[in-house]
Motif scaffolding. Structure first.
Motif, short mmCIF file in Angstrom:
data_model
loop_
_atom_site.label_atom_id
_atom_site.label_comp_id
_atom_site.label_asym_id
_atom_site.label_seq_id
_atom_site.Cartn_x
_atom_site.Cartn_y
_atom_site.Cartn_z
N GLU A 17 41.93 44.61 -25.31
CA GLU A 17 40.72 44.96 -26.05
C GLU A 17 39.52 44.18 -25.52
OE1 GLU A 17 40.94 45.78 -30.26
OE2 GLU A 17 39.30 44.34 -30.58
N THR A 48 35.51 47.83 -28.65
CA THR A 48 35.15 47.76 -30.08
C THR A 48 33.79 48.42 -30.33
OG1 THR A 48 34.17 45.58 -29.82
CG2 THR A 48 36.49 45.66 -30.45
N ALA A 51 30.17 47.71 -36.70
CA ALA A 51 30.12 48.43 -37.97
C ALA A 51 28.67 48.67 -38.41
CB ALA A 51 30.86 47.67 -39.05
N HIS A 77 36.50 52.60 -30.00
CA HIS A 77 36.57 52.40 -31.45
C HIS A 77 35.38 53.13 -32.10
CE1 HIS A 77 39.04 48.39 -31.32
NE2 HIS A 77 39.38 49.22 -30.35
N ALA A 105 40.02 54.90 -35.09
CA ALA A 105 39.19 55.29 -36.24
C ALA A 105 39.26 54.22 -37.32
CB ALA A 105 39.70 56.62 -36.79
N ARG A 107 37.20 52.14 -40.78
CA ARG A 107 36.10 52.12 -41.75
C ARG A 107 35.05 51.11 -41.31
NH1 ARG A 107 36.64 49.00 -47.22
NH2 ARG A 107 36.09 47.41 -45.69
N LYS A 165 46.56 57.08 -43.94
CA LYS A 165 46.02 57.33 -42.59
C LYS A 165 47.03 58.12 -41.76
CE LYS A 165 44.28 52.81 -42.07
NZ LYS A 165 43.36 51.79 -41.52
N VAL A 174 47.32 49.81 -34.74
CA VAL A 174 47.23 48.53 -34.05
C VAL A 174 47.03 47.48 -35.15
CG1 VAL A 174 46.04 47.12 -32.33
CG2 VAL A 174 46.07 49.61 -32.10
N THR A 175 47.75 46.37 -35.06
CA THR A 175 47.66 45.39 -36.16
C THR A 175 46.52 44.40 -35.97
OG1 THR A 175 49.00 43.54 -35.30
CG2 THR A 175 50.20 45.40 -36.30
N TYR A 268 43.89 40.95 -27.65
CA TYR A 268 42.45 40.79 -27.88
C TYR A 268 41.93 39.83 -26.80
CZ TYR A 268 43.54 42.88 -32.37
OH TYR A 268 43.98 43.74 -33.35
P1 FAD Z 1 40.62 51.33 -44.32
O1 FAD Z 1 41.88 51.84 -43.73
O2 FAD Z 1 39.72 52.32 -44.97
O3 FAD Z 1 41.02 50.17 -45.35
C1 FAD Z 1 40.02 49.29 -45.88
C2 FAD Z 1 40.45 48.86 -47.30
O4 FAD Z 1 40.39 49.99 -48.18
C3 FAD Z 1 41.86 48.33 -47.37
O5 FAD Z 1 41.88 47.28 -48.33
C4 FAD Z 1 42.67 49.53 -47.85
O6 FAD Z 1 43.83 49.13 -48.55
C5 FAD Z 1 41.67 50.23 -48.75
N1 FAD Z 1 41.85 51.68 -48.77
C6 FAD Z 1 42.07 52.49 -47.71
N2 FAD Z 1 42.19 53.77 -48.11
C7 FAD Z 1 42.03 53.77 -49.46
C8 FAD Z 1 42.03 54.79 -50.46
N3 FAD Z 1 42.21 56.09 -50.13
N4 FAD Z 1 41.82 54.41 -51.75
C9 FAD Z 1 41.61 53.12 -52.08
N5 FAD Z 1 41.60 52.11 -51.17
C10 FAD Z 1 41.79 52.43 -49.88
N6 FAD Z 1 35.63 46.48 -37.08
C11 FAD Z 1 34.51 46.87 -36.43
O7 FAD Z 1 33.44 46.82 -37.02
N7 FAD Z 1 34.56 47.38 -35.16
C12 FAD Z 1 35.72 47.48 -34.47
O8 FAD Z 1 35.73 47.93 -33.33
C13 FAD Z 1 36.93 47.06 -35.11
N8 FAD Z 1 38.13 47.14 -34.48
C14 FAD Z 1 39.27 46.76 -35.14
C15 FAD Z 1 40.50 46.90 -34.50
C16 FAD Z 1 41.69 46.50 -35.13
C17 FAD Z 1 43.00 46.65 -34.41
C18 FAD Z 1 41.63 45.94 -36.43
C19 FAD Z 1 42.89 45.48 -37.12
C20 FAD Z 1 40.41 45.82 -37.09
C21 FAD Z 1 39.23 46.23 -36.47
N9 FAD Z 1 37.98 46.14 -37.10
C22 FAD Z 1 36.84 46.55 -36.45
C23 FAD Z 1 37.89 45.60 -38.46
C24 FAD Z 1 37.99 46.70 -39.55
O9 FAD Z 1 36.91 47.58 -39.41
C25 FAD Z 1 37.96 46.01 -40.93
O10 FAD Z 1 39.13 45.29 -41.14
C26 FAD Z 1 37.62 46.87 -42.12
O11 FAD Z 1 37.38 46.01 -43.24
C27 FAD Z 1 38.71 47.86 -42.54
O12 FAD Z 1 38.79 48.91 -41.68
P2 FAD Z 1 40.03 49.95 -41.79
O13 FAD Z 1 39.78 50.99 -40.79
O14 FAD Z 1 41.32 49.24 -41.79
O15 FAD Z 1 39.73 50.54 -43.27
#
Ligand code: FAD
Length: 290
Positions: A17, A48, A51, A77, A105, A107, A165, A174-175, A268
């Motif tokens: 990454e 990356t 956000a 990303h 993908a 959030r 998802k 990816v963790t 990373y």
């Molecule tokens: P989600 O999957 O939407 O989850 C976020 C929270 O909402 C979790 O607590 C989940 O339990 C909850 N949730 C999910 N779906 C629901 C639902 N339907 N109802 C209620 N609650 C729900 N950030 C960046 O800004 N740019 C990057 O490039 C980036 N790359 C990353 C790569 C990896 C491998 C990882 C692990 C993280 C990365 N992040 C990045 C950080 C990530 O964007 C944050 O951790 C963010 O807070 C959550 O994103 P997510 O896609 O996991 O969200």
């Protein structure tokens, strides 16, 4: 090539990454750093995305440059937090035009100045996954959290949300980083028990600078095993020793993962060619690169 094809080809993979520049003025230096990492020929690389929009403009540019120059399979990303549907459409169109086939993908973390939640076009990553699926033939990855996402009250609730998802069409996870492989093995067991069947790729962060400690605690709240704490206590104030020890620690984690039949690992690299190269060399026989 799609990441899903790499995951299905029956051999071990190592992916890297990188991050794009925040500002135009840093583009050339970051481009050079990412090219050096790509020259190591990892199985694929991911870039990356900011956000809050900060690094967003350059994600696709960096990915396209490496695809064209090194033929690297690239993942871009994409975060949806506080983005409009039009902004997401624009990014997806650029990816289609430039031949990017893989999207991670997300959030994204919620910025302090984010608009009211009810105004977001996408509330959760699962909604973005479903939308991307409807927009073209992409391979779509997503994030998951071996120690639970920080906003989640309970790991099992978080896993239930991760399952959404998969149900939305995700190809792989990816963790978040972790420093104790037992945390990952416990998590994988819970995921499989919860019906998650797609590949889960462990994300390994080489800890090479004491200054990384704060961001690691803020970002992931990771459990730090005694062995890790002792390493930082002993070598943290000597940069060269810390780097060497951190590379060895990450290598050790990866070897343990491969030894336990986890065939795909994501590192990373933080755009650090030396760290990425040292890890790759340490694993050369194991991943058939000699
Ligand atoms: P989600 O999957 O939407 O989850 C976020 C929270 O909402 C979790 O607590 C989940 O339990 C909850 N949730 C999910 N779906 C629901 C639902 N339907 N109802 C209620 N609650 C729900 N950030 C960046 O800004 N740019 C990057 O490039 C980036 N790359 C990353 C790569 C990896 C491998 C990882 C692990 C993280 C990365 N992040 C990045 C950080 C990530 O964007 C944050 O951790 C963010 O807070 C959550 O994103 P997510 O896609 O996991 O969200």
């Amino acid at each position: 090539m799609k990441v899903s094809q790499i995951l299905a080809n029956g051999r071990q993979s190592l992916s890297f990454e990188i991050f794009p520049p925040k500002k135009e003025s840093a583009f050339e230096s970051i481009k050079e750093a990412t090219e050096k990492v790509a020259s190591l020929n990892p199985d694929y690389m991911s870039v990356t995305y900011g956000a809050g929009g900060g690094r967003s403009r350059f994600t696709v540019d960096v990915a396209v440059n490496l695809m064209e120059k090194y033929g690297t399979t690239m993942v871009a990303h994409l975060t949806c937090v506080s983005s409009t549907k039009e902004q997401i459409d624009e990014q997806i169109s650029r990816m289609k035009e430039t031949g990017i086939e893989n999207i991670l993908a997300l959030r994204g973390d919620i910025p302090a100045d984010a608009p009211a939640r009810e105004d977001w076009s996408f509330q959760h990553a699962s909604e973005l996954v479903r939308y991307i699926r409807s927009q073209g033939d992409f391979c779509v990855g997503g994030a998951c959290y071996p120690e639970g996402h920080p906003e989640s009250e309970h790991i099992m609730l978080d896993i239930a949300n991760m399952k959404k998802k998969q149900d939305a069409g995700l190809d792989y996870f990816v963790t978040q980083m972790f420093f104790d492989n037992n945390v990952l093995y416990n998590y994988l067991f819970k995921m499989r028990e919860s019906g998650i069947t797609i590949p889960v790729i462990p994300g390994i962060m080489p800890f090479t600078k004491k200054s990384q400690l704060k961001s690691i605690r803020d970002l992931s709240g990771s459990f730090l095993p005694q062995r890790f704490i002792q390493m930082v206590d002993r070598f943290g104030d000597d940069p060269k020793s810390m780097k060497q020890a951190g590379i060895a620690y990450a290598t050790d984690q990866i070897i343990d993962l491969y030894a336990n039949a986890i065939d795909h690992v994501h590192v990373y690299t933080m755009n650090d060619y030396e760290v990425a190269g040292a890890i790759l060399r340490n694993l050369s026989h194991i991943i058939g690169r000699d």
